[in-house]
Design a protein around this motif. Structure first.
Motif, PDB file in Angstrom:
ATOM      1  N   THR A  96       0.863  -1.181   0.000  1.00 49.25           N
ATOM      2  CA  THR A  96       0.000   0.000   0.000  1.00 49.25           C
ATOM      3  C   THR A  96       0.898   1.230   0.000  1.00 49.25           C
ATOM      4  OG1 THR A  96      -0.082   0.377   2.368  1.00 49.25           O
ATOM      5  CG2 THR A  96      -1.619  -1.255   1.504  1.00 49.25           C
ATOM      6  N   LEU A 189      -7.942   8.238  -8.945  1.00 52.35           N
ATOM      7  CA  LEU A 189      -8.581   7.049  -9.524  1.00 52.35           C
ATOM      8  C   LEU A 189      -7.837   5.825  -9.018  1.00 52.35           C
ATOM      9  CD1 LEU A 189      -8.988   8.086 -13.277  1.00 52.35           C
ATOM     10  CD2 LEU A 189     -10.596   8.399 -11.402  1.00 52.35           C
ATOM     11  N   GLY A 191      -7.653   1.300  -9.527  1.00 49.95           N
ATOM     12  CA  GLY A 191      -8.126   0.114 -10.240  1.00 49.95           C
ATOM     13  C   GLY A 191      -8.220   0.419 -11.720  1.00 49.95           C
ATOM     14  N   ARG A 232     -13.943   0.806  -3.906  1.00 52.13           N
ATOM     15  CA  ARG A 232     -12.867  -0.104  -4.317  1.00 52.13           C
ATOM     16  C   ARG A 232     -12.668  -0.085  -5.822  1.00 52.13           C
ATOM     17  NH1 ARG A 232      -9.078  -0.976  -1.717  1.00 52.13           N
ATOM     18  NH2 ARG A 232      -8.662  -3.106  -2.292  1.00 52.13           N
ATOM     19  N   PHE A 440       4.587  -5.922  -8.244  1.00 57.36           N
ATOM     20  CA  PHE A 440       3.162  -5.580  -8.106  1.00 57.36           C
ATOM     21  C   PHE A 440       2.351  -6.011  -9.332  1.00 57.36           C
ATOM     22  CE2 PHE A 440      -0.482  -2.922  -7.029  1.00 57.36           C
ATOM     23  CZ  PHE A 440      -0.446  -2.911  -5.647  1.00 57.36           C
ATOM     24  N   PHE A 441       2.833  -5.654 -10.535  1.00 53.64           N
ATOM     25  CA  PHE A 441       2.032  -5.906 -11.744  1.00 53.64           C
ATOM     26  C   PHE A 441       2.753  -6.880 -12.673  1.00 53.64           C
ATOM     27  CE2 PHE A 441       1.010  -1.448 -10.570  1.00 53.64           C
ATOM     28  CZ  PHE A 441      -0.350  -1.599 -10.310  1.00 53.64           C
ATOM     29  N   GLY A 530      -1.714   3.001 -14.479  1.00 47.10           N
ATOM     30  CA  GLY A 530      -2.085   1.939 -15.415  1.00 47.10           C
ATOM     31  C   GLY A 530      -2.370   2.507 -16.796  1.00 47.10           C
ATOM     32  N   TYR A 532      -4.476   1.053 -20.496  1.00 44.75           N
ATOM     33  CA  TYR A 532      -5.439   0.003 -20.804  1.00 44.75           C
ATOM     34  C   TYR A 532      -5.761   0.046 -22.292  1.00 44.75           C
ATOM     35  CZ  TYR A 532      -5.460   0.650 -15.828  1.00 44.75           C
ATOM     36  OH  TYR A 532      -5.036   0.789 -14.525  1.00 44.75           O
TER      37      TYR A 532
HETATM   38 FE1  DHE Z   1      -4.606  -1.443  -6.508  1.00 45.25          FE
HETATM   39  C1  DHE Z   1      -6.074  -2.663  -9.381  1.00 45.25           C
HETATM   40  C2  DHE Z   1      -6.627  -3.498  -4.673  1.00 45.25           C
HETATM   41  C3  DHE Z   1      -2.962  -0.512  -3.690  1.00 45.25           C
HETATM   42  C4  DHE Z   1      -2.710   0.699  -8.355  1.00 45.25           C
HETATM   43  N1  DHE Z   1      -6.049  -2.828  -6.953  1.00 45.25           N
HETATM   44  C5  DHE Z   1      -6.523  -3.157  -8.200  1.00 45.25           C
HETATM   45  C6  DHE Z   1      -7.587  -4.103  -8.064  1.00 45.25           C
HETATM   46  C7  DHE Z   1      -7.762  -4.339  -6.731  1.00 45.25           C
HETATM   47  C8  DHE Z   1      -6.776  -3.536  -6.032  1.00 45.25           C
HETATM   48  C9  DHE Z   1      -8.769  -5.277  -6.076  1.00 45.25           C
HETATM   49  C10 DHE Z   1      -8.357  -4.740  -9.221  1.00 45.25           C
HETATM   50  C11 DHE Z   1      -9.596  -3.954  -9.426  1.00 45.25           C
HETATM   51  C12 DHE Z   1      -9.852  -3.465 -10.810  1.00 45.25           C
HETATM   52  O1  DHE Z   1      -8.914  -3.154 -11.552  1.00 45.25           O
HETATM   53  O2  DHE Z   1     -11.016  -3.348 -11.152  1.00 45.25           O
HETATM   54  N2  DHE Z   1      -4.726  -1.947  -4.532  1.00 45.25           N
HETATM   55  C13 DHE Z   1      -5.607  -2.830  -4.008  1.00 45.25           C
HETATM   56  C14 DHE Z   1      -5.380  -2.970  -2.591  1.00 45.25           C
HETATM   57  O3  DHE Z   1      -6.061  -3.668  -1.801  1.00 45.25           O
HETATM   58  C15 DHE Z   1      -4.184  -2.194  -2.245  1.00 45.25           C
HETATM   59  C16 DHE Z   1      -3.057  -3.177  -1.939  1.00 45.25           C
HETATM   60  C17 DHE Z   1      -4.362  -1.302  -1.013  1.00 45.25           C
HETATM   61  C18 DHE Z   1      -5.237  -0.118  -1.262  1.00 45.25           C
HETATM   62  O4  DHE Z   1      -4.725   0.981  -1.071  1.00 45.25           O
HETATM   63  O5  DHE Z   1      -6.376  -0.258  -1.680  1.00 45.25           O
HETATM   64  C19 DHE Z   1      -3.913  -1.470  -3.564  1.00 45.25           C
HETATM   65  N3  DHE Z   1      -3.095  -0.130  -6.098  1.00 45.25           N
HETATM   66  C20 DHE Z   1      -2.597   0.110  -4.887  1.00 45.25           C
HETATM   67  C21 DHE Z   1      -1.574   1.125  -4.921  1.00 45.25           C
HETATM   68  O6  DHE Z   1      -0.934   1.588  -3.938  1.00 45.25           O
HETATM   69  C22 DHE Z   1      -1.354   1.474  -6.335  1.00 45.25           C
HETATM   70  C23 DHE Z   1       0.030   0.978  -6.748  1.00 45.25           C
HETATM   71  C24 DHE Z   1      -1.428   2.986  -6.615  1.00 45.25           C
HETATM   72  C25 DHE Z   1      -2.824   3.553  -6.513  1.00 45.25           C
HETATM   73  O7  DHE Z   1      -3.399   3.819  -7.545  1.00 45.25           O
HETATM   74  O8  DHE Z   1      -3.324   3.667  -5.380  1.00 45.25           O
HETATM   75  C26 DHE Z   1      -2.456   0.651  -7.015  1.00 45.25           C
HETATM   76  N4  DHE Z   1      -4.400  -1.069  -8.496  1.00 45.25           N
HETATM   77  C27 DHE Z   1      -3.574  -0.132  -9.043  1.00 45.25           C
HETATM   78  C28 DHE Z   1      -3.724  -0.153 -10.501  1.00 45.25           C
HETATM   79  C29 DHE Z   1      -4.672  -1.139 -10.794  1.00 45.25           C
HETATM   80  C30 DHE Z   1      -5.090  -1.686  -9.509  1.00 45.25           C
HETATM   81  C31 DHE Z   1      -2.967   0.729 -11.493  1.00 45.25           C
HETATM   82  C32 DHE Z   1      -5.176  -1.577 -12.159  1.00 45.25           C
HETATM   83  C33 DHE Z   1      -4.234  -2.603 -12.705  1.00 45.25           C
HETATM   84  C34 DHE Z   1      -4.651  -3.157 -14.024  1.00 45.25           C
HETATM   85  O9  DHE Z   1      -3.783  -3.349 -14.854  1.00 45.25           O
HETATM   86  O10 DHE Z   1      -5.830  -3.433 -14.249  1.00 45.25           O
END
Ligand code: DHE
Length: 546
Positions: A96, A189, A191, A232, A440-441, A530, A532
């Motif tokens: 996080t 934004l 996800g 979320r 992460f990705f 991200g 897309y």
């Molecule tokens: Fe994400 C996707 C959950 C922290 C950037 N992240 C997702 C998804 C989930 C999720 C369930 C898929 C949903 C979707 O795309 O519809 N993320 C979580 C967490 O639980 C977590 C660890 C803690 C939180 O803060 O919620 C978390 N995520 C982060 C970050 O710290 C990131 C790096 C920076 C930010 O944007 O807050 C981050 N998450 C992303 C990105 C995606 C993502 C860029 C979409 C990825 C994709 O290729 O589809």
């Protein structure tokens, strides 16, 4: 609000929200933790609130309602013991953006912050259907918009790049790699944004609950709604009719009509015993014509069908399962009399992170602190296998490919430098590929021989590994900008090029030839997170996120 510029409208709405959050109980949204019920003295409470404002509010929001970081109320902290919360504030939280405060705050200050966030709010925050409807902003009349793109580019090979640095997005031509337009988004934004099935519209979700529908052909945000306080993510049904939004606050899912973004149904997320839960994430399962809802605080996964197409067969199966389980009072639901019935699937552990097999029959899930993944067969409604996994695999970033006649699933690991490759028939780990740090990705494309994984955390965060999908070996490690985090790739429609983000305020999207791995172009961007590709996303391409 018509007549105001978009930027002005956004600012006015931000002001209104701040006012709503800070002012009184006149709105159901309003609440105040100043007047918290706990036994702490007024002085303690004021000091803790000041600490909160100075160190936490930017990310966790005014009055703890969540912003970049999650909302902080006892109802949302049920799975985090207070002693663990002290550790999290001291040391930060893996995977996080939560930093460590051990060097900034004293032990007493950290304890007072913990007391503060575990203090119930006097008024539980609510966001009703009426609030949603009142927040609905129609920017443009859809019927007057062009039905063909107002630019010259292949509409299937466009990219939407989310730039967190200044809360913007860039629409990119995926053949020439030139920006078509750049526009402001809502704040923070998170996800993947989701496309309509024809690729014309894209739906963004912000952490503070705003859902924005953007018309790519006309390059305009057409309509918006605030569907929650702390959100979320979002998913779109395969028929394009519905959007589902999963919330941390309130504890619910909201089903929206994609034409207007007005709410059709709000479903509180409580388990069959009435215990309420945050939503971990919502997904569309195309072959099932249903949404899958993962809950964070109760041991259940839900399936909500949105169409009779395909649903009829599924319903027959459900009849059997529900009778066997004693019915749970839901028998009438799957006769399809109710719109959006809930099919509850009990799980053995909490599921914080998930992945689906390509047919959407099995869900692979794990709780944050467990080393055992569960494979849950959605048809049989039960666990069919366990997978032993070290560290903390990031299942949601997993991808699949064909390897020696089998389908394998690979996922990066948030705590350890490894990519775990799993056989999807036997559910055995085939290989742990050692990387230079936690990642992460992960991404690939069915036409590419390679899978890309970043090293998001630690001293090697500026590196990206390229893995040969046939040998399961790292064949190249790139370091595009020394010292700056390199993360998240996406392929062009044909799989010939790869776009990689440099996560920095003065960042970039770098285009590589996906076969030679040579750099082709660098586009300056503001912390691009991200990106897309329309074709890959609407076709649920195996190597990309869904
Ligand atoms: Fe994400 C996707 C959950 C922290 C950037 N992240 C997702 C998804 C989930 C999720 C369930 C898929 C949903 C979707 O795309 O519809 N993320 C979580 C967490 O639980 C977590 C660890 C803690 C939180 O803060 O919620 C978390 N995520 C982060 C970050 O710290 C990131 C790096 C920076 C930010 O944007 O807050 C981050 N998450 C992303 C990105 C995606 C993502 C860029 C979409 C990825 C994709 O290729 O589809």
């Amino acid at each position: 609000m018509k007549g105001f510029s978009y930027k002005l409208r956004v600012n006015i709405y931000k002001l209104l929200l701040v006012a709503a959050a800070t002012l009184s109980s006149q709105s159901s949204f309003a609440m105040s933790t100043d007047t918290a019920q706990k036994n702490t003295s007024d002085t303690d409470n004021i000091q803790a609130k000041k600490l909160y404002q100075d160190h936490c509010q930017t990310c966790h929001g005014i009055d703890r309602m969540g912003s970049m970081g999650p909302a902080l109320f006892p109802e949302n902290l049920k799975r985090l013991r207070q002693a663990k919360a002290v550790k999290v504030i001291n040391n930060g939280r893996a995977a996080t953006q939560m930093p460590a405060f051990a060097k900034t705050l004293s032990a007493a200050q950290i304890q007072s912050l913990v007391d503060y966030i575990y203090t119930p709010a006097k008024v539980i925050p609510k966001w009703s259907i009426a609030d949603m409807k009142a927040s609905n902003i129609v920017h443009f009349d859809q019927s007057k918009m062009s039905n063909t793109p107002l630019f010259d580019a292949d509409p299937m090979n466009l990219f939407m790049v989310v730039e967190l640095g200044d809360h913007s997005a860039t629409l990119l031509n995926g053949d020439t790699f030139t920006p078509i337009t750049r526009f402001k988004t809502r704040f923070a934004l998170h996800g993947g944004p989701k496309y309509s099935p024809d690729g014309r519209f894209i739906y963004f979700a912000s952490r503070d609950g705003w859902i924005s529908k953007y018309d790519i052909y006309n390059m305009k945000t057409v309509v918006e709604v605030r569907a929650g306080i702390n959100t979320r993510n979002i998913a779109i049904s395969s028929d394009g009719k519905y959007a589902i939004v999963g919330n941390y606050l309130p504890h619910n899912v909201v089903i929206l009509d994609t034409k207007t973004l007005l709410p059709i149904k709000v479903i509180p997320t409580t388990d069959s015993d009435g215990k309420s839960s945050r939503v971990s994430a919502v997904y569309n399962a195309p072959p099932r014509y249903s949404f899958i809802i993962a809950l964070k605080d109760v041991k259940e996964v839900w399936e909500i069908p949105y169409s009779d197409k395909g649903g009829v067969e599924v319903f027959k199966g459900w009849a059997h399962d529900y009778r066997k389980d004693g019915g749970e009072g839901k028998v009438e639901n799957w006769k399809s009399e109710e719109q959006f019935p809930i099919r509850r699937i009990k799980t053995q552990d909490y599921l914080d992170d998930f992945f689906f097999d390509p047919d959407y029959i099995n869900l692979i899930g794990a709780s944050r602190d467990s080393h055992t993944g569960q494979v849950i067969n959605l048809d049989a409604m039960r666990k069919v296998a366990s997978i032993k996994m070290a560290g903390m695999p990031h299942l949601a970033s997993g991808i699949t490919w064909d390897y020696k006649g089998k389908t394998v699933f690979a996922s990066p690991n948030i705590k350890e430098g490894r990519v775990t490759v799993i056989d999807m028939e036997s559910w055995q780990v085939i290989k742990d590929i050692k990387t230079q740090g936690p990642g992460f990705f992960m991404r690939s494309h069915s036409k590419s021989p390679y899978a890309w994984v970043d090293v998001f955390f630690g001293p090697n965060k500026d590196k990206v590994h390229v893995i040969d999908k046939a040998s399961l070996e790292i064949v190249k490690t790139l370091k595009p900008v020394p010292g700056k985090t390199a993360a998240h790739v996406e392929f062009t429609k044909d799989g010939k090029y790869v776009l990689l983000s440099i996560w920095d305020k003065d960042g970039a999207v770098i285009v590589y030839d996906a076969n030679t791995l040579e750099e082709i172009k660098r586009l300056p961007m503001k912390k691009p997170s991200g990106k897309y590709n329309v074709f890959n996303k609407i076709n649920y391409e195996k190597g990309t996120s869904h």
